[in-house]
Write a protein that holds these residues in place. Structure first.
Motif, PDB file in Angstrom:
ATOM      1  N   ASP A  75       0.803  -1.217   0.000  1.00  0.00           N
ATOM      2  CA  ASP A  75       0.000   0.000   0.000  1.00  0.00           C
ATOM      3  C   ASP A  75       0.841   1.274   0.000  1.00  0.00           C
ATOM      4  O   ASP A  75       0.298   2.370   0.071  1.00  0.00           O
ATOM      5  CB  ASP A  75      -0.956   0.008   1.195  1.00  0.00           C
ATOM      6  CG  ASP A  75      -0.232  -0.024   2.531  1.00  0.00           C
ATOM      7  OD1 ASP A  75       0.999  -0.252   2.573  1.00  0.00           O
ATOM      8  OD2 ASP A  75      -0.909   0.166   3.563  1.00  0.00           O
ATOM      9  N   SER A 137      -6.546  -0.424 -13.506  1.00  0.00           N
ATOM     10  CA  SER A 137      -7.305  -1.136 -12.489  1.00  0.00           C
ATOM     11  C   SER A 137      -8.145  -0.171 -11.665  1.00  0.00           C
ATOM     12  O   SER A 137      -7.708   0.924 -11.324  1.00  0.00           O
ATOM     13  CB  SER A 137      -6.359  -1.894 -11.560  1.00  0.00           C
ATOM     14  OG  SER A 137      -7.087  -2.502 -10.523  1.00  0.00           O
ATOM     15  N   ASP A 138      -9.349  -0.604 -11.325  1.00  0.00           N
ATOM     16  CA  ASP A 138     -10.203   0.157 -10.419  1.00  0.00           C
ATOM     17  C   ASP A 138     -10.128  -0.382  -8.995  1.00  0.00           C
ATOM     18  O   ASP A 138     -10.811   0.103  -8.106  1.00  0.00           O
ATOM     19  CB  ASP A 138     -11.659   0.117 -10.907  1.00  0.00           C
ATOM     20  CG  ASP A 138     -11.849   0.890 -12.199  1.00  0.00           C
ATOM     21  OD1 ASP A 138     -11.134   1.893 -12.398  1.00  0.00           O
ATOM     22  OD2 ASP A 138     -12.693   0.483 -13.003  1.00  0.00           O
ATOM     23  N   GLU A 139      -9.304  -1.402  -8.790  1.00  0.00           N
ATOM     24  CA  GLU A 139      -9.147  -1.994  -7.468  1.00  0.00           C
ATOM     25  C   GLU A 139      -8.512  -0.984  -6.517  1.00  0.00           C
ATOM     26  O   GLU A 139      -7.509  -0.343  -6.868  1.00  0.00           O
ATOM     27  CB  GLU A 139      -8.232  -3.226  -7.546  1.00  0.00           C
ATOM     28  CG  GLU A 139      -8.734  -4.310  -8.455  1.00  0.00           C
ATOM     29  CD  GLU A 139      -9.459  -5.383  -7.689  1.00  0.00           C
ATOM     30  OE1 GLU A 139      -9.249  -5.497  -6.482  1.00  0.00           O
ATOM     31  OE2 GLU A 139     -10.240  -6.095  -8.330  1.00  0.00           O
ATOM     32  N   PRO A 140      -9.045  -0.825  -5.314  1.00  0.00           N
ATOM     33  CA  PRO A 140      -8.432   0.103  -4.358  1.00  0.00           C
ATOM     34  C   PRO A 140      -6.953  -0.196  -4.094  1.00  0.00           C
ATOM     35  O   PRO A 140      -6.155   0.718  -3.927  1.00  0.00           O
ATOM     36  CB  PRO A 140      -9.273  -0.084  -3.085  1.00  0.00           C
ATOM     37  CG  PRO A 140     -10.599  -0.570  -3.586  1.00  0.00           C
ATOM     38  CD  PRO A 140     -10.292  -1.396  -4.807  1.00  0.00           C
ATOM     39  N   ARG A 143      -4.391   1.621  -6.339  1.00  0.00           N
ATOM     40  CA  ARG A 143      -4.273   3.086  -6.348  1.00  0.00           C
ATOM     41  C   ARG A 143      -2.862   3.607  -6.090  1.00  0.00           C
ATOM     42  O   ARG A 143      -2.379   4.460  -6.830  1.00  0.00           O
ATOM     43  CB  ARG A 143      -5.275   3.704  -5.382  1.00  0.00           C
ATOM     44  CG  ARG A 143      -6.691   3.607  -5.903  1.00  0.00           C
ATOM     45  CD  ARG A 143      -7.690   4.266  -4.976  1.00  0.00           C
ATOM     46  NE  ARG A 143      -9.030   3.944  -5.427  1.00  0.00           N
ATOM     47  CZ  ARG A 143     -10.030   3.638  -4.630  1.00  0.00           C
ATOM     48  NH1 ARG A 143      -9.853   3.651  -3.317  1.00  0.00           N
ATOM     49  NH2 ARG A 143     -11.208   3.349  -5.125  1.00  0.00           N
ATOM     50  N   PRO A 144      -2.153   3.123  -5.046  1.00  0.00           N
ATOM     51  CA  PRO A 144      -0.794   3.652  -4.840  1.00  0.00           C
ATOM     52  C   PRO A 144       0.140   3.295  -5.990  1.00  0.00           C
ATOM     53  O   PRO A 144       1.061   4.055  -6.313  1.00  0.00           O
ATOM     54  CB  PRO A 144      -0.333   3.033  -3.527  1.00  0.00           C
ATOM     55  CG  PRO A 144      -1.328   1.995  -3.163  1.00  0.00           C
ATOM     56  CD  PRO A 144      -2.555   2.217  -3.979  1.00  0.00           C
ATOM     57  N   TRP A 145      -0.099   2.180  -6.635  1.00  0.00           N
ATOM     58  CA  TRP A 145       0.725   1.764  -7.771  1.00  0.00           C
ATOM     59  C   TRP A 145       0.425   2.630  -8.985  1.00  0.00           C
ATOM     60  O   TRP A 145       1.319   3.009  -9.733  1.00  0.00           O
ATOM     61  CB  TRP A 145       0.481   0.280  -8.055  1.00  0.00           C
ATOM     62  CG  TRP A 145       0.985  -0.524  -6.915  1.00  0.00           C
ATOM     63  CD1 TRP A 145       0.276  -0.926  -5.817  1.00  0.00           C
ATOM     64  CD2 TRP A 145       2.323  -0.951  -6.706  1.00  0.00           C
ATOM     65  NE1 TRP A 145       1.102  -1.594  -4.944  1.00  0.00           N
ATOM     66  CE2 TRP A 145       2.348  -1.635  -5.467  1.00  0.00           C
ATOM     67  CE3 TRP A 145       3.490  -0.858  -7.443  1.00  0.00           C
ATOM     68  CZ2 TRP A 145       3.511  -2.196  -4.955  1.00  0.00           C
ATOM     69  CZ3 TRP A 145       4.646  -1.414  -6.950  1.00  0.00           C
ATOM     70  CH2 TRP A 145       4.662  -2.074  -5.713  1.00  0.00           C
ATOM     71  N   LYS A 146      -0.838   2.940  -9.186  1.00  0.00           N
ATOM     72  CA  LYS A 146      -1.251   3.816 -10.281  1.00  0.00           C
ATOM     73  C   LYS A 146      -0.582   5.189 -10.118  1.00  0.00           C
ATOM     74  O   LYS A 146      -0.033   5.743 -11.067  1.00  0.00           O
ATOM     75  CB  LYS A 146      -2.773   3.955 -10.290  1.00  0.00           C
ATOM     76  CG  LYS A 146      -3.312   4.744 -11.454  1.00  0.00           C
ATOM     77  CD  LYS A 146      -4.834   4.919 -11.368  1.00  0.00           C
ATOM     78  CE  LYS A 146      -5.551   3.629 -11.637  1.00  0.00           C
ATOM     79  NZ  LYS A 146      -7.006   3.828 -11.879  1.00  0.00           N
ATOM     80  N   ARG A 147      -0.626   5.719  -8.882  1.00  0.00           N
ATOM     81  CA  ARG A 147       0.017   7.017  -8.615  1.00  0.00           C
ATOM     82  C   ARG A 147       1.511   6.970  -8.921  1.00  0.00           C
ATOM     83  O   ARG A 147       2.050   7.866  -9.552  1.00  0.00           O
ATOM     84  CB  ARG A 147      -0.211   7.455  -7.161  1.00  0.00           C
ATOM     85  CG  ARG A 147      -1.580   8.015  -6.899  1.00  0.00           C
ATOM     86  CD  ARG A 147      -1.679   8.678  -5.528  1.00  0.00           C
ATOM     87  NE  ARG A 147      -1.454   7.758  -4.424  1.00  0.00           N
ATOM     88  CZ  ARG A 147      -2.399   7.018  -3.857  1.00  0.00           C
ATOM     89  NH1 ARG A 147      -3.641   7.081  -4.284  1.00  0.00           N
ATOM     90  NH2 ARG A 147      -2.106   6.223  -2.853  1.00  0.00           N
TER      91      ARG A 147
END
Length: 152
Positions: A75, A137-140, A143-147
């Motif tokens: 995370d 991905s829309d998986e919560p 999110r930190p990986w997307k950022r």
């Protein structure tokens, strides 16, 4: 002919640069990695993960494989973690294997390192998305990986 890649290891990949990556290792996998010539393993998973291999460093040492542990909280991945992986790869003497639990951390970090190294973005993305696609991905949990990926 040498031993075949242990492609039954979770999300196994052999990259064009010769680096192999995967998800979690099982107790018999260090010997299998040694059989294909791996000389150093980098682990990005946390030791306390329920699927982590207990005593991994010792099991690898027993078959002559060096070990670097860069614990990356799923995370909270950072560019510093990526830099530490870059340094570990550069310092490795001989063939290297990089793993975590699912090969998600690894493929995301290798995507960033590929871009740094001049790999065309579509090629780098294809390598990553063969295992995981955090930007889409829309998986919560993604999110930190997307950022991290999108700020690169």
């Amino acid at each position: 002919m040498g031993a075949a890649d242990p492609s039954d290891i979770r999300n196994w990949q052999r990259r064009p640069d010769g680096i192999t990556t995967s998800g979690k290792l099982e107790p018999g996998d260090p010997a299998r990695l040694a059989a294909i010539g791996v000389q150093h393993v980098v682990n990005l998973a946390l030791d306390e993960h329920p699927e982590a291999l207990p005593g991994e460093a010792e099991l690898l040492a027993a078959v002559g494989i060096g070990y670097t542990h860069i614990p990356v909280p799923f995370d909270a991945p950072t560019s510093e973690h990526v830099a530490r992986l870059r340094d570990a790869i550069a310092a490795a003497d001989g063939p290297i294997h990089v793993h975590c639990i699912m090969n998600y951390r690894v493929t995301a970090f290798m995507y960033l390192l590929d871009l740094e190294g001049g790999t065309p973005e579509p090629e780098a993305r294809g390598r990553m998305t063969a295992v995981w696609n955090p930007p889409e991905s829309d998986e919560p949990a993604a999110r930190p990986w997307k950022r991290l990926i999108l700020k690169s």
